[in-house]
Write an enzyme that holds these catalytic residues in place. Structure first.
Site, short mmCIF file in Angstrom:
data_model
loop_
_atom_site.label_atom_id
_atom_site.label_comp_id
_atom_site.label_asym_id
_atom_site.label_seq_id
_atom_site.Cartn_x
_atom_site.Cartn_y
_atom_site.Cartn_z
N CYS A 59 15.78 49.61 44.31
CA CYS A 59 14.37 49.69 44.74
C CYS A 59 14.13 49.20 46.16
CB CYS A 59 13.49 48.86 43.80
SG CYS A 59 13.93 48.97 42.06
N CYS A 62 13.39 51.38 49.48
CA CYS A 62 12.08 52.00 49.74
C CYS A 62 10.93 50.99 49.73
CB CYS A 62 11.79 53.08 48.70
SG CYS A 62 12.87 54.50 48.88
N HIS A 63 11.02 49.97 48.86
CA HIS A 63 9.87 49.06 48.69
C HIS A 63 10.01 47.76 49.49
CE1 HIS A 63 8.09 51.57 45.55
NE2 HIS A 63 9.31 51.72 45.09
N MET A 106 9.47 59.11 44.36
CA MET A 106 10.23 58.11 43.60
C MET A 106 10.81 58.80 42.36
SD MET A 106 9.03 54.53 41.94
CE MET A 106 9.43 54.16 40.24
N HIS A 348 12.79 55.66 59.95
CA HIS A 348 13.88 55.72 58.97
C HIS A 348 15.15 56.34 59.57
CE1 HIS A 348 15.57 55.44 55.01
NE2 HIS A 348 15.92 56.71 55.05
N HIS A 390 12.39 63.58 56.14
CA HIS A 390 13.67 62.89 55.93
C HIS A 390 14.76 63.78 56.52
CE1 HIS A 390 17.13 60.97 54.10
NE2 HIS A 390 16.36 59.95 53.76
FE1 DHE Z 1 20.54 56.62 53.02
C1 DHE Z 1 21.55 57.56 56.17
C2 DHE Z 1 18.63 54.18 54.37
C3 DHE Z 1 19.03 56.17 49.99
C4 DHE Z 1 22.86 58.60 51.59
N1 DHE Z 1 20.16 56.00 54.92
C5 DHE Z 1 20.66 56.55 56.09
C6 DHE Z 1 20.10 55.85 57.21
C7 DHE Z 1 19.29 54.88 56.70
C8 DHE Z 1 19.32 54.98 55.27
C9 DHE Z 1 18.47 53.87 57.48
C10 DHE Z 1 20.38 56.14 58.68
C11 DHE Z 1 21.64 55.48 59.11
C12 DHE Z 1 21.98 55.79 60.56
O1 DHE Z 1 21.95 56.97 60.95
O2 DHE Z 1 22.24 54.85 61.31
N2 DHE Z 1 19.06 55.42 52.31
C13 DHE Z 1 18.43 54.47 53.03
C14 DHE Z 1 17.48 53.76 52.21
O3 DHE Z 1 16.80 52.77 52.56
C15 DHE Z 1 17.40 54.47 50.92
C16 DHE Z 1 16.10 55.25 50.85
C17 DHE Z 1 17.42 53.58 49.68
C18 DHE Z 1 18.55 52.58 49.64
O4 DHE Z 1 18.37 51.57 48.98
O5 DHE Z 1 19.59 52.79 50.24
C19 DHE Z 1 18.59 55.42 51.05
N3 DHE Z 1 20.89 57.28 51.11
C20 DHE Z 1 20.16 56.98 50.04
C21 DHE Z 1 20.68 57.60 48.84
O6 DHE Z 1 20.21 57.53 47.66
C22 DHE Z 1 21.89 58.34 49.24
C23 DHE Z 1 21.74 59.84 48.93
C24 DHE Z 1 23.15 57.82 48.53
C25 DHE Z 1 23.36 56.33 48.73
O7 DHE Z 1 24.25 55.98 49.49
O8 DHE Z 1 22.62 55.55 48.16
C26 DHE Z 1 21.92 58.08 50.75
N4 DHE Z 1 21.95 57.85 53.75
C27 DHE Z 1 22.82 58.55 52.98
C28 DHE Z 1 23.71 59.30 53.86
C29 DHE Z 1 23.33 59.02 55.18
C30 DHE Z 1 22.22 58.11 55.07
C31 DHE Z 1 24.82 60.23 53.40
C32 DHE Z 1 23.93 59.56 56.47
C33 DHE Z 1 23.44 60.94 56.75
C34 DHE Z 1 24.02 61.50 58.02
O9 DHE Z 1 24.38 62.68 58.01
O10 DHE Z 1 24.07 60.78 59.04
#
Ligand code: DHE
Length: 555
Positions: A59, A62-63, A106, A348, A390
């Site tokens: 959680c 996002c929160h 969500m 983000h 996103h």
């Molecule tokens: Fe991510 C990128 C944060 C959920 C997979 N994710 C990012 C980035 C951030 C972020 C800030 C950018 C990084 C950068 O470029 O420097 N992600 C978050 C969250 O806060 C969130 C919403 C909830 C959490 O608690 O993490 C979240 N993210 C997810 C997922 O549920 C995903 C699908 C699987 C996982 O790892 O939990 C996921 N996030 C990814 C991926 C990237 C990413 C694969 C990089 C994408 C790219 O092509 O650069």
């Protein structure tokens, strides 16, 4: 070991909650203005620890760690003036939301969390959030582990494989990274990385991969040995998502592979390291005034996306809650100079336009894309887009009429929007919009390649299984849907994140959150499945990063 640490971390959170020394935390909830009967929430220290662990894992992204909200609403017992008090929502309201999810993106947690966990979480959300412990530079230094010093590493590749073709695959749930030869599909190695490892970024030379986990652990992988190895590790924070290396080579010096930065969600900070050893050099807190409105002071100011500029010796650091884009000059990494640019909230993820001059980042709570002119260190434009953009790093498209466009999809609606990035008429306007079939958004990532006529989008967070299991491919000549790539037989779970091979001829898609997770490789020309990789090598894969494309910002 990492799980032990995580338990310690979250119990630390729980134990720092104010009433946790007594066997039961009892908080008398006084009714505010609205007429609600006072309620007493009983939650034991063990239950606080269990719920804190789930909250941290599922959680907090996002929160917010302190439940003050970001992409999702705040979850505070007495509310915050914008969102209702959780104690007004009560057990019934909170349980219904947790079980069913919301239209805002969500997911529904029924079936993922047990009924007992949901009930406990509904109680947890009605008491004051635990105070996270600090993680200072001394803690960062204490966590540093240089496993293979530079002098003991090979000076050239110890194999004939093409390192630029390697694809690093994140296995979030296992806390592992797989390295796969993108040319031959040969799985080369699986390595332990941080808890819930999130992203990978290669070094500017392409020699190293750096991963970052949700526990803030950075793992540095050397790709020169026959079998890649972890050469150093360190923790930048207790909770983190972003990491990048210095990439500038120009009049001001050659900084390629010199320094590394990692952003903390919690504590709100970034840490700069020596990129060859991961020795910590400095820590900078990011708490501060908000960009907008009443310019309130924000303690929880989490570092979201970080990218390295190729044109200047700086990183673009996006501070989520304050809506400030920090341009961090790393020429003096122990005392980094910072320009702060007020933009919009909550920042983000984002990527570069085709020129590499402008960085475009989603301010997802305001349905905006912020454009920063990085060489001139100023806000260029704020563009209105759809519901909760996103983009991942977005996708760059060359359009015959408008020139270069940069695209984002949305969590809250089914559109993909293209912003013109070339100078002249219509610059920074949405000039094309495509709609994906089916209701709602849920898209996390988009992708294309300069050589491709196709554009790909996922729908990972959409509650409809027929949408979240598919990839939507558009024809870039007509901007119309060409094919819905259905999940292949023998594979289950949700489709997430696309990555091209170095040649730009194949698209790799992950299927995660399923028993039969997989990497599915499509031919970009015919859209036929070329290869399915399953088994221990790719257990619940999420992000994938080709060394060359990631390094050169090909997306
Ligand atoms: Fe991510 C990128 C944060 C959920 C997979 N994710 C990012 C980035 C951030 C972020 C800030 C950018 C990084 C950068 O470029 O420097 N992600 C978050 C969250 O806060 C969130 C919403 C909830 C959490 O608690 O993490 C979240 N993210 C997810 C997922 O549920 C995903 C699908 C699987 C996982 O790892 O939990 C996921 N996030 C990814 C991926 C990237 C990413 C694969 C990089 C994408 C790219 O092509 O650069």
């Amino acid at each position: 070991m990492k799980h032990l640490f995580f338990i310690l971390l979250v119990s630390g959170f729980a134990m720092s909650c104010k009433d946790s020394s007594s066997p039961k935390v009892e908080q008398s909830q006084e009714a505010p203005a609205a007429k609600v009967e006072p309620v007493v929430i009983n939650i034991s220290p063990e239950e606080m620890a269990q719920s804190s662990a789930i909250y941290f894992d599922k959680c907090a992204g996002c929160h917010g760690t302190t439940r003050h909200g970001a992409t999702g609403p705040s979850l505070l017992p007495d509310g915050d003036g914008k969102y209702p008090a959780t104690k007004l929502l009560g057990m019934g309201g909170l349980t219904a939301i947790i079980e069913n999810g919301t239209k805002g993106g969500m997911p529904e947690w029924r079936g993922i969390l047990t009924p007992e966990e949901i009930e406990r979480m509904a109680r947890f959300l009605q008491v004051d959030p635990p105070t996270p412990p600090p993680f200072e530079l001394s803690d960062v230094k204490a966590s540093w582990n240089l496993i293979i010093p530079i002098a003991e590493r090979p000076t050239e590749p110890q194999h004939d494989r093409n390192i630029d073709g390697y694809i690093g695959v994140i296995m979030r749930d296992a806390g592992k990274v797989a390295i796969i030869d993108g040319d031959s599909y040969e799985p080369i190695v699986v390595l332990d990385s941080g808890f819930a490892v999130h992203i990978l970024r290669p070094s500017a030379s392409g020699r190293y991969f750096y991963s970052i986990g949700r526990d803030g652990r950075i793992t540095m992988i050397d790709l020169y040995p026959e079998t890649p190895v972890v050469v150093a590790e360190v923790r930048a924070a207790l909770d983190a998502r972003s990491v990048d290396v210095s990439k500038y080579n120009g009049d001001k010096g050659d900084f390629r592979d010199k320094y590394l930065i990692a952003g903390g969600y919690n504590p709100s900070q970034f840490v700069i390291f020596d990129a060859q050893t991961l020795e910590p050099l400095s820590l900078t807190e990011t708490s501060g005034n908000s960009c907008c409105g009443d310019k309130e002071m924000i303690e929880e100011a989490r570092v979201a996306a970080i990218v390295a500029s190729h044109t200047d010796p700086l990183w673009v650091v996006n501070v989520k809650e304050t809506g400030m884009v920090w341009l961090v000059d790393y020429t003096d990494p122990r005392k980094p100079a910072v320009d702060q640019i007020p933009t919009a909230r909550f920042l983000h993820d984002g990527g570069w336009d085709a020129s590499g001059k402008y960085f475009l980042v989603a301010a997802n709570a305001e349905n905006k894309i912020v454009v920063v002119d990085v060489p001139n260190r100023k806000l260029e434009k704020i563009v209105e887009v759809g519901d909760t953009p996103h983009p991942g790093r977005g996708a760059n498209v060359k359009d015959p009429e408008f020139g270069n466009l940069w695209a984002t999809s949305h969590l809250g609606d089914n559109t993909i929007q293209f912003i013109k990035t070339d100078p002249g008429k219509d610059q920074w306007r949405v000039v094309k919009t495509m709609a994906m079939p089916g209701e709602g958004g849920g898209s996390l990532f988009v992708k294309t390649h300069p050589k491709s006529k196709h554009f790909y989008a996922d729908r990972t967070m959409n509650p409809d299984a027929s949408l979240n299991s598919a990839i939507f491919v558009f024809d870039l000549e007509t901007y119309t849907l060409k094919k819905k790539l259905e999940r292949p037989d023998g594979v289950d779970g949700r489709a997430v994140h696309m990555e091209y091979n170095q040649e730009g001829t194949e698209v790799w898609v992950s299927y995660f959150m399923g028993e039969k997770s997989a990497l599915v490789i499509y031919d970009d020309e015919t859209l036929a499945v070329k290869k399915i990789i399953q088994g221990d090598w790719v257990e619940n894969p999420t992000g994938k990063f080709n060394v060359y494309n990631t390094n050169h910002d090909v997306y």
